[in-house]
Write a protein that holds these residues in place. Structure first.
Motif, PDB file in Angstrom:
ATOM      1  N   TYR A 321       7.357  51.234   8.786  1.00 28.37           N
ATOM      2  CA  TYR A 321       6.653  52.501   8.999  1.00 28.37           C
ATOM      3  C   TYR A 321       7.636  53.648   9.231  1.00 28.37           C
ATOM      4  N   GLU A 322       8.602  53.420  10.127  1.00 25.25           N
ATOM      5  CA  GLU A 322       9.538  54.486  10.476  1.00 25.25           C
ATOM      6  C   GLU A 322      10.473  54.829   9.318  1.00 25.25           C
ATOM      7  N   GLU A 323      10.882  53.817   8.557  1.00 24.26           N
ATOM      8  CA  GLU A 323      11.759  54.078   7.419  1.00 24.26           C
ATOM      9  C   GLU A 323      11.019  54.835   6.310  1.00 24.26           C
ATOM     10  N   LEU A 324       9.767  54.490   6.090  1.00 22.45           N
ATOM     11  CA  LEU A 324       8.964  55.238   5.123  1.00 22.45           C
ATOM     12  C   LEU A 324       8.831  56.692   5.558  1.00 22.45           C
ATOM     13  N   LEU A 325       8.594  56.892   6.850  1.00 21.30           N
ATOM     14  CA  LEU A 325       8.418  58.238   7.393  1.00 21.30           C
ATOM     15  C   LEU A 325       9.687  59.071   7.182  1.00 21.30           C
ATOM     16  N   LYS A 326      10.847  58.469   7.431  1.00 28.92           N
ATOM     17  CA  LYS A 326      12.119  59.186   7.247  1.00 28.92           C
ATOM     18  C   LYS A 326      12.311  59.626   5.800  1.00 28.92           C
ATOM     19  N   ARG A 327      11.728  58.842   4.879  1.00 28.53           N
ATOM     20  CA  ARG A 327      11.886  59.142   3.456  1.00 28.53           C
ATOM     21  C   ARG A 327      10.732  59.987   2.909  1.00 28.53           C
ATOM     22  N   GLY A 328       9.886  60.482   3.824  1.00 30.78           N
ATOM     23  CA  GLY A 328       8.832  61.400   3.412  1.00 30.78           C
ATOM     24  C   GLY A 328       7.544  60.761   2.951  1.00 30.78           C
ATOM     25  N   ILE A 329       7.307  59.501   3.319  1.00 32.90           N
ATOM     26  CA  ILE A 329       6.042  58.844   2.978  1.00 32.90           C
ATOM     27  C   ILE A 329       5.318  58.479   4.269  1.00 32.90           C
ATOM     28  N   VAL A 330       4.115  59.035   4.433  1.00 30.14           N
ATOM     29  CA  VAL A 330       3.340  58.822   5.655  1.00 30.14           C
ATOM     30  C   VAL A 330       2.263  57.773   5.384  1.00 30.14           C
ATOM     31  N   VAL A 331       2.320  56.651   6.113  1.00 31.31           N
ATOM     32  CA  VAL A 331       1.265  55.643   6.051  1.00 31.31           C
ATOM     33  C   VAL A 331       0.695  55.484   7.458  1.00 31.31           C
ATOM     34  N   ARG A 332      -0.273  54.592   7.620  1.00 29.90           N
ATOM     35  CA  ARG A 332      -0.992  54.510   8.893  1.00 29.90           C
ATOM     36  C   ARG A 332      -0.624  53.249   9.672  1.00 29.90           C
ATOM     37  N   PRO A 333       0.047  53.403  10.825  1.00 25.88           N
ATOM     38  CA  PRO A 333       0.245  52.248  11.697  1.00 25.88           C
ATOM     39  C   PRO A 333      -1.094  51.870  12.338  1.00 25.88           C
ATOM     40  N   LEU A 334      -1.295  50.589  12.596  1.00 24.06           N
ATOM     41  CA  LEU A 334      -2.624  50.122  13.021  1.00 24.06           C
ATOM     42  C   LEU A 334      -2.661  49.612  14.456  1.00 24.06           C
ATOM     43  N   ASP A 335      -1.674  49.967  15.251  1.00 27.41           N
ATOM     44  CA  ASP A 335      -1.673  49.543  16.655  1.00 27.41           C
ATOM     45  C   ASP A 335      -2.929  49.986  17.402  1.00 27.41           C
ATOM     46  N   PRO A 336      -3.430  51.226  17.180  1.00 26.12           N
ATOM     47  CA  PRO A 336      -4.662  51.617  17.871  1.00 26.12           C
ATOM     48  C   PRO A 336      -5.865  50.730  17.515  1.00 26.12           C
ATOM     49  N   TYR A 337      -5.823  50.092  16.345  1.00 25.45           N
ATOM     50  CA  TYR A 337      -6.904  49.204  15.920  1.00 25.45           C
ATOM     51  C   TYR A 337      -6.726  47.785  16.449  1.00 25.45           C
ATOM     52  N   GLY A 338      -5.650  47.556  17.190  1.00 25.04           N
ATOM     53  CA  GLY A 338      -5.375  46.213  17.685  1.00 25.04           C
ATOM     54  C   GLY A 338      -4.684  45.335  16.660  1.00 25.04           C
ATOM     55  N   ILE A 339      -4.119  45.942  15.612  1.00 26.39           N
ATOM     56  CA  ILE A 339      -3.412  45.207  14.569  1.00 26.39           C
ATOM     57  C   ILE A 339      -1.953  45.682  14.578  1.00 26.39           C
ATOM     58  N   HIS A 340      -1.034  44.766  14.855  1.00 18.19           N
ATOM     59  CA  HIS A 340       0.360  45.162  15.057  1.00 18.19           C
ATOM     60  C   HIS A 340       1.300  44.681  13.953  1.00 18.19           C
ATOM     61  N   ASP A 341       0.759  43.938  12.993  1.00 18.04           N
ATOM     62  CA  ASP A 341       1.631  43.365  11.960  1.00 18.04           C
ATOM     63  C   ASP A 341       1.337  43.906  10.566  1.00 18.04           C
ATOM     64  N   ALA A 342       0.646  45.044  10.484  1.00 21.72           N
ATOM     65  CA  ALA A 342       0.251  45.568   9.174  1.00 21.72           C
ATOM     66  C   ALA A 342       0.198  47.089   9.191  1.00 21.72           C
ATOM     67  N   LEU A 343       0.251  47.657   7.995  1.00 18.36           N
ATOM     68  CA  LEU A 343       0.087  49.094   7.801  1.00 18.36           C
ATOM     69  C   LEU A 343      -1.051  49.333   6.821  1.00 18.36           C
ATOM     70  N   ARG A 344      -1.772  50.426   7.009  1.00 17.73           N
ATOM     71  CA  ARG A 344      -2.814  50.818   6.059  1.00 17.73           C
ATOM     72  C   ARG A 344      -2.221  51.870   5.131  1.00 17.73           C
ATOM     73  N   ILE A 345      -2.305  51.594   3.835  1.00 15.10           N
ATOM     74  CA  ILE A 345      -1.692  52.470   2.835  1.00 15.10           C
ATOM     75  C   ILE A 345      -2.768  53.009   1.897  1.00 15.10           C
ATOM     76  N   SER A 346      -2.910  54.317   1.867  1.00 16.11           N
ATOM     77  CA  SER A 346      -3.886  54.936   0.964  1.00 16.11           C
ATOM     78  C   SER A 346      -3.380  54.869  -0.471  1.00 16.11           C
ATOM     79  N   ILE A 347      -4.301  54.734  -1.411  1.00 18.75           N
ATOM     80  CA  ILE A 347      -3.947  54.747  -2.831  1.00 18.75           C
ATOM     81  C   ILE A 347      -3.808  56.204  -3.268  1.00 18.75           C
ATOM     82  N   GLY A 348      -2.658  56.515  -3.859  1.00 20.01           N
ATOM     83  CA  GLY A 348      -2.416  57.886  -4.269  1.00 20.01           C
ATOM     84  C   GLY A 348      -2.453  58.053  -5.776  1.00 20.01           C
TER      85      GLY A 348
END
Length: 365
Positions: A321-348
Motif C-alpha cells: 500500500y505504502e509503496e503504491l502510494l509513493k508512486r502515485g497510485i492510491v488504493v484502499r487499505p482494509l484495516d477499518p473493515y477488519g481485514i489486514h491482509d488485503a487491499l481493495r483496488i478499483s478498476i480503472g
C-alpha cells in the motif's frame, strides 16, 4: 471527547474515506499524475448528459431544491415500475441508512451489521445507541445469511445485507437469498444494499429483491448514482420500500436533503444509456485484465462482480500500500473493515490498470 457528548459516541469510530488525490499530492509532494484506485469511482467520469444538464441549469442554483423530488421520483417510478410513495432519497444511500435506524430502532435494540462489510452499518448503529451484532461473512466473501438466521438476537430490528459485498466484491448466491426470505420473520427490516447493482446484474444473474418490496415485505433496497452514473460528488442515494416504511422515514428526513443540481443530474443520467454501456464495457475489460495479471503474479483475490477487486498480499499488505502510494497510485487499505491482509483496488481505465500492474510487479520482486 467533550464531557457533554452522549456516552454512546465513545464507541463510534468515524468512517474514514479513501484518500482524495489532492491530499496524496499534498502529503507526499507528488507533482506527477496520481491514479486514484481507492473509492470505486467511475474511471470514465460523470454521465455527459448529466454534466450538460447541470451546465444548462447553473443559473438556477440560487433556488431551493424540490423537496418532493417530483421529476426525479416520476422518472424512477416509471423506470422500475413502483409507486412514488415507495421511493426513498438521501444525500448518499448512507443517509437513508441513518434515517431507517432513527425511524425504527430504539436505543438498545439490535442492528445486524456483518463483519468485513460496509463500515457505515456499524457506525449508524453505534451513533443511535443500538446494540450492533456482527456475524461473520462466508469464506467466499459474501454475507452468510444462514449464520444470521441461526444467531440473530430476538430484538433485532434491522439487518444490513451488502450485495455485492463491499469490500470483498462477491455476491450472495440467489438461492441463499430466496431461502433466507422464506424463513426470516416480518418483525425485522431487511436492507439490501445494492450500490453495485448495475455491475453485478451485468456480470451474472442477480437475485430479484424487488419482488419482496412489491409483495409488501419489510424490505428496503438501496441503490446509488455514485457508481455506474459517475455522480459520487453530488451524493445521490435512492431506494425502494413499502409505503408504510416510506411514511415513517418521511418523519425523520431533513428537508432539502437532495440538492437541486443533484436532482437535475440524476434525471439526465437515467437517460444516458450510452454512458452506462461504455462504463460496463471498460469495467468488464479491466476486470478480466487485472484478474489475469494477478494470477500471473501468484496473487490471491476474491472473484468480483463489481468495479473493484479485493487482492490479498498477506504480510506484505502495508508495504505494498505504502509503496503504491509513493508512486502515485492510491488504493484502499482494509484495516477499518477488519481485514489486514488485503487491499481493495478499483478498476480503472486500461492506462491506469497497466500502470498499476507494472508498479506492482516492481514492488513484489
Amino acid at each position: 471527547m467533550h464531557p457533554l457528548a452522549r456516552w454512546k459516541l465513545r464507541s463510534v469510530k468515524p468512517y474514514v474515506p479513501g484518500k482524495p488525490i489532492e491530499e496524496v499530492a499534498r502529503e507526499l509532494g507528488i507533482k506527477s499524475q496520481i491514479y486514484k484506485l481507492a473509492s470505486n469511482e467511475n474511471p470514465l467520469g460523470s454521465s455527459p448528459k448529466a454534466k450538460a444538464a447541470i451546465i444548462k441549469a447553473a443559473d438556477s442554483m440560487h433556488l431551493y431544491p424540490d423537496d418532493s423530488f417530483y421529476a426525479l421520483k416520476k422518472k424512477i417510478a416509471s423506470r422500475f415500475n413502483v409507486q412514488e410513495n415507495q421511493i426513498l432519497f438521501g444525500n448518499g444511500s448512507v443517509e437513508i441508512m441513518l434515517q431507517l435506524a432513527i425511524a425504527f430502532v430504539n436505543p438498545g435494540e439490535t442492528i445486524i451489521a456483518p463483519k468485513n462489510t460496509f463500515i457505515m452499518y456499524k457506525v449508524v448503529g453505534n451513533t443511535i445507541g443500538a446494540s450492533v451484532f456482527e456475524p461473520p461473512i462466508s469464506e467466499e466473501g459474501y454475507v452468510d445469511l444462514d449464520i444470521i438466521l441461526g444467531s440473530m438476537p430476538k430484538d433485532t430490528k434491522i439487518i444490513f445485507i451488502a450485495n455485492p459485498n463491499n469490500p470483498t466484491g462477491n455476491i450472495i448466491p440467489p438461492d441463499n437469498i430466496y431461502r433466507f426470505m422464506d424463513k426470516v420473520g416480518d418483525d425485522v427490516i431487511i436492507v439490501f444494499d445494492e450500490a453495485y447493482y448495475e455491475y453485478a446484474s451485468f456480470f451474472t444473474d442477480f437475485p430479484d429483491t424487488m419482488q419482496y418490496v412489491k409483495e409488501g415485505r419489510n424490505v428496503v433496497i438501496l441503490r446509488t448514482f455514485s457508481k455506474i452514473y459517475g455522480l459520487a460528488g453530488l451524493r445521490i442515494g435512492y431506494g425502494f420500500t413499502t409505503p408504510e416504511i416510506f411514511e415513517a422515514i418521511q418523519k425523520v428526513r431533513l428537508p432539502f436533503n437532495l440538492n437541486r443540481m443533484a436532482q437535475i443530474a440524476a434525471i439526465a443520467a437515467l437517460d444516458d444509456k450510452e454512458h452506462v454501456e461504455k462504463s460496463l464495457k471498460i469495467t468488464g475489460e479491466g476486470l478480466r485484465f487485472l484478474t489475469s495479471e494477478f494470477k500471473k503474479m501468484g496473487l490471491d483475490y476474491i472473484p468480483s462482480y463489481t468495479n473493484f477487486i479485493m487482492v490479498k498480499f498477506g504480510e506484505k499488505t502495508r508495504v505494498v500500500y505504502e509503496e503504491l502510494l509513493k508512486r502515485g497510485i492510491v488504493v484502499r487499505p482494509l484495516d477499518p473493515y477488519g481485514i489486514h491482509d488485503a487491499l481493495r483496488i478499483s478498476i480503472g481505465t486500461m492506462e491506469e490498470n497497466n500502470k498499476l500492474v507494472g508498479i506492482l510487479k516492481e514492488i513484489l520482486k
